[in-house]
Design a protein around this motif. Structure first.
Motif, PDB file in Angstrom:
ATOM      1  N   PRO A 170       5.595  -2.771   9.942  1.00 56.83           N
ATOM      2  CA  PRO A 170       6.191  -3.936   9.272  1.00 56.83           C
ATOM      3  C   PRO A 170       5.170  -5.032   8.941  1.00 56.83           C
ATOM      4  N   PHE A 171       4.040  -5.017   9.637  1.00 54.33           N
ATOM      5  CA  PHE A 171       3.048  -6.090   9.448  1.00 54.33           C
ATOM      6  C   PHE A 171       1.996  -5.730   8.390  1.00 54.33           C
ATOM      7  N   ASN A 172       2.024  -4.490   7.930  1.00 55.82           N
ATOM      8  CA  ASN A 172       0.993  -4.034   6.990  1.00 55.82           C
ATOM      9  C   ASN A 172       1.271  -4.460   5.556  1.00 55.82           C
ATOM     10  N   VAL A 173       2.517  -4.883   5.299  1.00 58.54           N
ATOM     11  CA  VAL A 173       2.898  -5.292   3.926  1.00 58.54           C
ATOM     12  C   VAL A 173       3.525  -6.679   3.965  1.00 58.54           C
ATOM     13  N   LYS A 174       3.621  -7.290   2.792  1.00 58.92           N
ATOM     14  CA  LYS A 174       4.247  -8.616   2.696  1.00 58.92           C
ATOM     15  C   LYS A 174       5.711  -8.524   3.144  1.00 58.92           C
TER      16      LYS A 174
ATOM     17  N   GLY B 147      -2.076  -6.089   5.054  1.00 58.40           N
ATOM     18  CA  GLY B 147      -2.511  -5.524   3.776  1.00 58.40           C
ATOM     19  C   GLY B 147      -3.269  -6.561   2.950  1.00 58.40           C
ATOM     20  N   THR B 148      -2.743  -7.787   2.981  1.00 60.24           N
ATOM     21  CA  THR B 148      -3.406  -8.886   2.265  1.00 60.24           C
ATOM     22  C   THR B 148      -4.768  -9.180   2.905  1.00 60.24           C
ATOM     23  N   VAL B 149      -4.812  -9.150   4.235  1.00 57.30           N
ATOM     24  CA  VAL B 149      -6.085  -9.379   4.939  1.00 57.30           C
ATOM     25  C   VAL B 149      -7.103  -8.319   4.505  1.00 57.30           C
ATOM     26  N   ARG B 150      -6.639  -7.068   4.442  1.00 58.01           N
ATOM     27  CA  ARG B 150      -7.542  -5.979   4.057  1.00 58.01           C
ATOM     28  C   ARG B 150      -8.104  -6.205   2.648  1.00 58.01           C
ATOM     29  N   GLU B 151      -7.222  -6.629   1.748  1.00 66.79           N
ATOM     30  CA  GLU B 151      -7.626  -6.889   0.357  1.00 66.79           C
ATOM     31  C   GLU B 151      -8.629  -8.046   0.299  1.00 66.79           C
ATOM     32  N   LYS B 152      -8.363  -9.107   1.055  1.00 68.23           N
ATOM     33  CA  LYS B 152      -9.256 -10.277   1.066  1.00 68.23           C
ATOM     34  C   LYS B 152     -10.631  -9.909   1.639  1.00 68.23           C
ATOM     35  N   LEU B 153     -10.603  -9.041   2.659  1.00 68.69           N
ATOM     36  CA  LEU B 153     -11.852  -8.604   3.281  1.00 68.69           C
ATOM     37  C   LEU B 153     -12.659  -7.778   2.279  1.00 68.69           C
TER      38      LEU B 153
END
Length: 328
Positions: free
Chosen positions: A41-45, A67-73
Motif C-alpha cells: 500500500p505504501f509503494n503507490v500514491k 514509488g514517488t521517492v524512487r522516482e525522485k531518487l
C-alpha cells in the motif's frame, strides 16, 4: 566443444563518485523495503478519491509514497541522503497520522519504519548529486593547470629524483594540482572549501621551500592571488567566504609572536631545521648566526608573510605529533 564455452567475464572496476555510490546505496535500501509484502500500500500514491477518503487531503498536508521517492531518487531530485530519508519517513508519518493505532496499515507503517531505519543506518551521510560548485571548482583547477607558470605544480614534487633530501623535513603535507584534479574526479571533496584549502597548500608549500625571488616562489605567489580571485565568488555562493578572509594577511600581534615562540620550543631539532630553512629562504635578515653553536631566529624581524609561513609550519608539525601520539 570449446566454441560453446561462454567467454570469461570481463573484470570491471567501477570508480563511482561519492554521490553515485550513495545513490546506489539508497536505491538498495528502498528496494529492500518496497519488496516486502506489507509495503504494497505504501509503494503507490494513496488513491483517496477512489477509496472515498474525502478528509484525507485535510489531514495529510504532504502526501508521499515510496514509488514517488524512487522516482525522485532516480531523477536526481534529492541533494543529500538526509533529504531522501526525510521523504521516506514522511510516508510512515502520514500513515500513522491518518490511520488508527492498532489498524493494519498503522502497524505495517510502524514495522516498515523500523526496517527502514535499520537498513538506512549503514548509509553514510553525504551528497546524492555532484554539486555545481564543485564542477566549477574543477574547471578552475583545470584552467590553472594550463597556465605556463603552473608547470612546476602539476604533479607531485619528485624530491628523490631532484635529490631534495630535506624536502619532507620542511613540507609536512605535499600537494599538487594533479592530485587535486584526481581527488575532484573521484568525489573526494564534499565542498569547495576543501579544494581551496588544498590549492592554498600547493602555493604555501612552494613558498616555504623555495627561496623568495626564485621562479617557483614567484610563480606560487602569483598563483595564490589568482586562486583567491577565482574562488572568491564561488566561496561566496557556497557560504565559505570566511576562508579567503582567513587566508588574507592579519596584523601580527604580540600574542601571536608569544604563541609562536612557545610552540617552536616543542619542536625536535630536525623540525627546527625545517623552520630555519623557511626563514633562510624567505626572510634571511631575521636570522642571527653570529653564535657558533646555534642559529637564532628573531621573531620581531620576520616580515608578515614569513611569520605566517613559519607559524603554519610549526602548527603542522605539532598537529602531526598529536596524531602520532594518538596512534602510539
Amino acid at each position: 566443444d570449446m566454441a560453446d564455452e561462454k567467454p570469461a567475464k570481463k573484470a570491471r572496476v567501477d570508480a563511482l563518485t561519492e554521490p553515485e555510490r550513495l545513490v546506489k546505496q539508497c536505491k538498495q535500501v528502498l528496494q529492500e523495503i518496497m519488496g516486502k509484502v506489507i509495503s504494497e500500500p505504501f509503494n503507490v500514491k494513496v488513491d483517496w478519491k477512489g477509496l472515498g477518503l474525502m478528509d484525507y487531503p485535510k489531514v495529510v498536508k504532504h502526501p508521499m509514497d515510496l514509488g514517488t521517492v524512487r522516482e525522485k531518487l532516480r531523477s536526481g531530485k534529492y541533494a543529500t541522503t538526509a533529504d531522501f530519508a526525510a521523504d521516506v519517513r514522511l510516508v510512515w508519518k502520514n500513515a500513522k497520522l491518518y490511520n488508527q493505532e492498532g489498524s493494519e496499515i498503522y502497524d505495517a507503517a510502524h514495522e516498515l519504519e523500523g526496517a527502514f531505519e535499520n537498513a538506512f543506518a549503514v548509509v553514510p551521510k553525504g551528497p546524492l548529486r555532484a554539486s555545481d560548485a564543485l564542477a566549477k571548482a574543477k574547471d578552475i583547477v583545470k584552467s590553472i593547470r594550463k597556465l605556463p607558470n603552473a608547470d612546476a605544480f602539476n604533479e607531485p614534487v619528485d624530491w628523490e629524483g631532484l635529490k631534495l633530501d630535506d624536502y619532507l623535513d620542511v613540507i609536512k603535507e605535499p600537494m599538487d594540482l594533479g592530485t587535486i584534479l584526481r581527488n575532484l574526479e573521484s568525489g573526494y571533496y564534499t565542498n569547495v572549501e576543501g579544494v581551496f584549502q588544498h590549492l592554498d597548500l600547493v602555493w604555501r608549500n612552494a613558498m616555504m621551500y623555495n627561496t623568495e625571488g626564485s621562479p617557483v616562489h614567484e610563480a606560487a605567489k602569483k598563483l595564490e592571488v589568482l586562486t583567491q580571485k577565482k574562488f572568491s565568488d564561488l566561496l561566496k555562493e557556497t557560504g565559505d567566504r570566511g576562508l579567503i578572509d582567513a587566508a588574507k594577511p592579519k596584523e601580527v600581534t604580540f600574542e601571536m609572536k608569544k604563541e609562536l615562540v612557545a610552540n617552536a620550543n616543542e619542536l625536535s631539532s630536525k623540525e627546527l631545521y625545517g623552520m630555519v630553512y623557511i626563514v633562510t629562504q624567505n626572510c634571511a635578515s631575521a636570522l642571527d648566526s653570529t653564535q657558533e653553536e646555534e642559529v637564532e631566529v628573531d621573531v620581531d624581524n620576520l616580515d608578515h608573510d614569513t611569520f605566517m609561513l613559519v607559524d603554519r609550519y610549526i602548527k603542522d608539525c605539532l598537529a602531526k605529533k598529536k596524531v602520532k601520539k594518538g596512534n602510539d
